[in-house]
Design a protein around this motif. Structure first.
Motif, PDB file in Angstrom:
ATOM      1  N   ASN A 169      -0.892  -3.691 -12.205  1.00  0.00           N
ATOM      2  CA  ASN A 169       0.370  -4.315 -12.621  1.00  0.00           C
ATOM      3  C   ASN A 169       1.160  -3.399 -13.536  1.00  0.00           C
ATOM      4  OD1 ASN A 169       0.074  -6.704 -11.194  1.00  0.00           O
ATOM      5  ND2 ASN A 169      -1.007  -7.731 -12.856  1.00  0.00           N
ATOM      6  N   LYS A 177       8.314  -1.628  -1.893  1.00  0.00           N
ATOM      7  CA  LYS A 177       8.190  -3.062  -2.134  1.00  0.00           C
ATOM      8  C   LYS A 177       9.215  -3.512  -3.177  1.00  0.00           C
ATOM      9  CE  LYS A 177       3.224  -3.523  -1.437  1.00  0.00           C
ATOM     10  NZ  LYS A 177       1.969  -3.829  -2.152  1.00  0.00           N
ATOM     11  N   GLN A 178       9.347  -2.732  -4.240  1.00  0.00           N
ATOM     12  CA  GLN A 178      10.283  -3.090  -5.301  1.00  0.00           C
ATOM     13  C   GLN A 178      11.713  -3.068  -4.794  1.00  0.00           C
ATOM     14  OE1 GLN A 178       9.698  -0.779  -8.855  1.00  0.00           O
ATOM     15  NE2 GLN A 178       7.573  -1.427  -9.064  1.00  0.00           N
ATOM     16  N   PHE A 231       8.633   1.690 -11.769  1.00  0.00           N
ATOM     17  CA  PHE A 231      10.015   1.319 -12.065  1.00  0.00           C
ATOM     18  C   PHE A 231      10.696   2.381 -12.920  1.00  0.00           C
ATOM     19  CE2 PHE A 231      13.260  -0.715 -14.666  1.00  0.00           C
ATOM     20  CZ  PHE A 231      14.063  -1.253 -13.681  1.00  0.00           C
ATOM     21  N   SER A 241       2.627  -0.530 -11.474  1.00  0.00           N
ATOM     22  CA  SER A 241       3.704  -1.043 -10.632  1.00  0.00           C
ATOM     23  C   SER A 241       4.938  -1.417 -11.443  1.00  0.00           C
ATOM     24  CB  SER A 241       3.203  -2.267  -9.869  1.00  0.00           C
ATOM     25  OG  SER A 241       4.248  -2.864  -9.156  1.00  0.00           O
ATOM     26  N   ASN A 242       4.755  -2.201 -12.482  1.00  0.00           N
ATOM     27  CA  ASN A 242       5.888  -2.761 -13.219  1.00  0.00           C
ATOM     28  C   ASN A 242       6.497  -1.808 -14.243  1.00  0.00           C
ATOM     29  OD1 ASN A 242       5.646  -5.198 -11.837  1.00  0.00           O
ATOM     30  ND2 ASN A 242       4.179  -5.980 -13.313  1.00  0.00           N
ATOM     31  N   ALA A 285      12.258  -6.067  -2.536  1.00  0.00           N
ATOM     32  CA  ALA A 285      12.261  -7.319  -3.295  1.00  0.00           C
ATOM     33  C   ALA A 285      13.591  -7.519  -4.013  1.00  0.00           C
ATOM     34  CB  ALA A 285      11.118  -7.340  -4.302  1.00  0.00           C
ATOM     35  N   LEU A 286      14.221  -6.422  -4.401  1.00  0.00           N
ATOM     36  CA  LEU A 286      15.483  -6.500  -5.101  1.00  0.00           C
ATOM     37  C   LEU A 286      16.650  -6.741  -4.147  1.00  0.00           C
ATOM     38  CD1 LEU A 286      15.057  -3.552  -7.630  1.00  0.00           C
ATOM     39  CD2 LEU A 286      14.973  -5.996  -8.137  1.00  0.00           C
ATOM     40  N   GLU A 341       4.659   1.136  -3.111  1.00  0.00           N
ATOM     41  CA  GLU A 341       5.008   0.222  -4.202  1.00  0.00           C
ATOM     42  C   GLU A 341       6.502   0.309  -4.511  1.00  0.00           C
ATOM     43  OE1 GLU A 341       4.708  -2.813  -6.593  1.00  0.00           O
ATOM     44  OE2 GLU A 341       3.033  -2.094  -5.390  1.00  0.00           O
ATOM     45  N   TYR A 342       7.032   1.496  -4.498  1.00  0.00           N
ATOM     46  CA  TYR A 342       8.467   1.688  -4.714  1.00  0.00           C
ATOM     47  C   TYR A 342       9.262   0.950  -3.640  1.00  0.00           C
ATOM     48  CZ  TYR A 342      12.984   4.028  -4.499  1.00  0.00           C
ATOM     49  OH  TYR A 342      14.325   4.298  -4.429  1.00  0.00           O
TER      50      TYR A 342
END
Length: 93
Positions: free
Chosen positions: A51, A86-87, A59, A54-55, A90-91, A83-84
């Motif tokens: 987490n 996915k972010q 970011f 990722s967070n 998601a945005l 992961e990038y």
């Protein structure tokens, strides 16, 4: 003790700052090493570590690279790149 990092989130933030410093200075080999370490932590770390990477790390580093028009696809290892993505998805960007 003055520079002691206490939480995994602060450690991820510190690793991101180190990575960005290497990118700014043009030391891409060391930046890639930091990215590889983060990639391994994302793959093999505890849930809290994953987490944090990722967070905080992904970011922070990806935002920095985008603002400086750096190519993320050339630097990010496979798991960080996933992961990038996915972010970004998601945005809704």
């Amino acid at each position: 003790m003055k520079n002691q990092v206490t939480t995994i989130y602060k450690q991820a933030e510190r690793l991101a700052e180190i990575t960005k410093t290497f990118i700014i200075s043009g030391n891409i080999i060391r930046a890639k090493k930091c990215l590889q370490i983060a990639d391994e932590l994302l793959l093999n770390g505890s849930n809290e570590t994953k987490n944090a990477i990722s967070n905080v790390y992904v970011f922070s580093v990806s935002t920095f690279m985008e603002l400086r028009h750096c190519s993320i696809s050339n630097l990010f290892p496979q798991n960080l790149k996933l992961e990038y993505n996915k972010q970004i998805n998601a945005l809704g960007v």
